[in-house]
Design a protein around this motif. Structure first.
Motif, PDB file in Angstrom:
ATOM      1  N   LEU A 145       0.816  -1.368  -0.107  1.00  0.00           N
ATOM      2  CA  LEU A 145       0.069  -0.057   0.026  1.00  0.00           C
ATOM      3  C   LEU A 145       0.936   1.439  -0.001  1.00  0.00           C
ATOM      4  O   LEU A 145       0.574   2.171  -0.752  1.00  0.00           O
ATOM      5  CB  LEU A 145      -0.887   0.098   1.350  1.00  0.00           C
ATOM      6  CG  LEU A 145      -2.172  -0.972   1.402  1.00  0.00           C
ATOM      7  CD1 LEU A 145      -2.731  -1.014   2.504  1.00  0.00           C
ATOM      8  CD2 LEU A 145      -3.020  -0.930  -0.096  1.00  0.00           C
ATOM      9  N   GLN A 146       1.910   1.272   0.755  1.00  0.00           N
ATOM     10  CA  GLN A 146       2.781   2.446   0.619  1.00  0.00           C
ATOM     11  C   GLN A 146       3.700   2.633  -0.556  1.00  0.00           C
ATOM     12  O   GLN A 146       3.817   3.632  -1.202  1.00  0.00           O
ATOM     13  CB  GLN A 146       3.700   2.273   1.917  1.00  0.00           C
ATOM     14  CG  GLN A 146       3.056   2.517   3.400  1.00  0.00           C
ATOM     15  CD  GLN A 146       4.103   2.123   4.496  1.00  0.00           C
ATOM     16  OE1 GLN A 146       5.180   1.153   4.239  1.00  0.00           O
ATOM     17  NE2 GLN A 146       4.228   2.814   5.353  1.00  0.00           N
ATOM     18  N   ALA A 147       3.637   1.472  -1.371  1.00  0.00           N
ATOM     19  CA  ALA A 147       4.400   1.628  -2.626  1.00  0.00           C
ATOM     20  C   ALA A 147       3.447   2.023  -3.666  1.00  0.00           C
ATOM     21  O   ALA A 147       3.976   2.750  -4.627  1.00  0.00           O
ATOM     22  CB  ALA A 147       4.803  -0.074  -2.914  1.00  0.00           C
ATOM     23  N   GLU A 148       2.172   1.699  -3.630  1.00  0.00           N
ATOM     24  CA  GLU A 148       1.082   2.045  -4.357  1.00  0.00           C
ATOM     25  C   GLU A 148       0.783   3.598  -4.419  1.00  0.00           C
ATOM     26  O   GLU A 148       0.462   4.077  -4.966  1.00  0.00           O
ATOM     27  CB  GLU A 148      -0.020   0.988  -4.211  1.00  0.00           C
ATOM     28  CG  GLU A 148      -1.218   1.641  -5.205  1.00  0.00           C
ATOM     29  CD  GLU A 148      -0.898   1.172  -6.760  1.00  0.00           C
ATOM     30  OE1 GLU A 148      -1.506   1.816  -7.631  1.00  0.00           O
ATOM     31  OE2 GLU A 148       0.159   0.259  -7.041  1.00  0.00           O
ATOM     32  N   HIS A 149       0.560   3.941  -2.874  1.00  0.00           N
ATOM     33  CA  HIS A 149       0.308   5.159  -2.586  1.00  0.00           C
ATOM     34  C   HIS A 149       1.515   5.910  -1.758  1.00  0.00           C
ATOM     35  O   HIS A 149       1.197   6.228  -0.560  1.00  0.00           O
ATOM     36  CB  HIS A 149      -0.972   5.330  -1.779  1.00  0.00           C
ATOM     37  CG  HIS A 149      -2.098   4.407  -2.347  1.00  0.00           C
ATOM     38  ND1 HIS A 149      -2.726   5.105  -3.541  1.00  0.00           N
ATOM     39  CD2 HIS A 149      -2.522   3.271  -2.192  1.00  0.00           C
ATOM     40  CE1 HIS A 149      -3.666   4.291  -3.932  1.00  0.00           C
ATOM     41  NE2 HIS A 149      -3.521   3.046  -3.245  1.00  0.00           N
ATOM     42  N   PRO A 150       2.518   6.269  -2.201  1.00  0.00           N
ATOM     43  CA  PRO A 150       3.529   6.818  -1.624  1.00  0.00           C
ATOM     44  C   PRO A 150       3.561   8.296  -0.910  1.00  0.00           C
ATOM     45  O   PRO A 150       4.030   8.574   0.032  1.00  0.00           O
ATOM     46  CB  PRO A 150       4.743   6.906  -2.723  1.00  0.00           C
ATOM     47  CG  PRO A 150       4.007   7.146  -4.218  1.00  0.00           C
ATOM     48  CD  PRO A 150       2.922   6.274  -3.591  1.00  0.00           C
ATOM     49  N   GLY A 151       2.587   8.983  -1.488  1.00  0.00           N
ATOM     50  CA  GLY A 151       2.229  10.288  -0.808  1.00  0.00           C
ATOM     51  C   GLY A 151       1.004  10.348   0.334  1.00  0.00           C
ATOM     52  O   GLY A 151       0.682  11.316   0.656  1.00  0.00           O
TER      53      GLY A 151
END
Length: 340
Positions: free
Chosen positions: A68-74
């Protein structure tokens, strides 16, 4: 200033528009918060389902956090710790609810995490969620109320409200009182008298009002009343904006005595005659004492027709041996004067 801006119709319309904007903004904030909490509930549910179906344990949380952090880094909020909190959120409430309960849905996520970290009983958690939403507590105040066991104190003060006030006023008044009150921001010696308590309560009026709860408006200390050409002074006088009534508070540093009821009963009669206005409900008395025996209070209030409650309070006491070692105000002033 133009004639338009001072016209009553314009002022009324402008006021209504401002109110509508404020209401819409609040609804938008609440709607956004509800959507966010629904998302966290959904993520927690998915994690629990995967763990139960595949027996993956905590590893699935680790992997999901990375993806999830890789998909939504911001976007913040998808760390390993956050995902475990979402799982806890769902597991804690899902046995009783299929969606986020209304009381919880009004709180920010940080407040919910505080409740999840400190409360293990759903009913108690819902109590604090409702109280937090109603009173607008910050996260630090919520934490303080939990630490001080508000759920064990709210509405438990002995009173005669049920006998002398109509419903629902009697129930609302009862829930307004606590027993005991936590005045741990006061530091008193064992020789303290009522005026010492009064002085420190007024000096710490913000924390005093916080402990009293929402709705108390402070009107004054040693509030003067003139009855039959004699002057009387109320220790503390409040007006409660929800109960729509005056609240007379009498402070006692010792144990409750039945004769205290007669005195505050007299004050309530005077306040009702001299201060109570049209639309005000009957004034309420609160005796705050260092200690009490419940049976003594019940006997003292049994045949009294004025609404009175009795609560104890807890403070920090300075032992006598330490108290005698502390400098007096005069000594401090003398020391400061010598250094100037």
């Amino acid at each position: 200033m133009s004639l338009i801006t001072v016209h009553v119709d314009y002022r009324l319309a402008l006021s209504e528009i401002k109110q509508r904007i404020q209401t819409t903004q609040m609804r938008a904030v609440l709607a956004a918060n509800n959507e966010l909490l629904s998302l966290y509930w959904y993520i927690g549910q998915k994690i629990v389902t995967l763990q139960q179906a595949q027996a993956w344990g905590g590893a699935v949380v680790e992997e999901m956090a990375k993806d999830l952090q890789a998909e939504h880094p911001g976007i913040q909020g998808f760390s390993r710790t956050s995902l475990f909190a979402m799982r806890q959120f769902y597991l804690f409430l899902s046995p009783r609810f299929t969606i986020v309960p209304q009381a919880v849905g009004q709180l920010p996520w940080g407040h919910i995490r505080t409740i999840l970290a400190k409360i293990k009983d759903v009913d108690i958690a819902l109590f604090y969620a409702s109280a937090c939403a109603e009173n607008g507590w910050s996260r630090s105040i919520l934490d303080l109320q939990i630490e001080q066991d508000l759920h064990l104190r709210q509405g438990l003060a002995p009173s005669n409200f049920k006998a002398v006030l109509p419903a629902p006023q009697s129930e609302l008044a009862q829930q307004t009182l606590k027993d005991p009150y936590m005045f741990d921001f006061l530091t008193l010696s064992q020789r303290a008298v009522e005026r010492d308590v009064e002085n420190q309560l007024v000096s710490n009026i913000t924390r005093f009002l916080l402990e009293l709860g929402k709705g108390f408006a402070f009107l004054g200390r040693q509030y003067p009343l003139e009855v039959n050409n004699r002057s009387y002074f109320l220790d503390l006088l409040f007006y409660h904006t929800r109960l729509k009534c005056y609240v007379v508070v009498e402070l006692k540093t010792g144990e409750f005595k039945p004769e205290y009821v007669g005195k505050i009963n007299f004050y309530l009669s005077a306040v009702d005659d001299l201060l109570r206005g049209e639309g005000d409900q009957p004034s309420i008395g609160l005796i705050l004492c260092k200690d009490k025996t419940r049976l003594d209070v019940e006997y003292a209030l049994r045949d009294v027709n004025k609404p009175i409650g009795v609560s104890s309070f807890i403070t920090k006491e300075i032992p006598i041996d330490i108290q005698t070692q502390l400098p007096t105000v005069a000594e401090i002033e003398e020391e400061l004067a010598g250094k100037l």
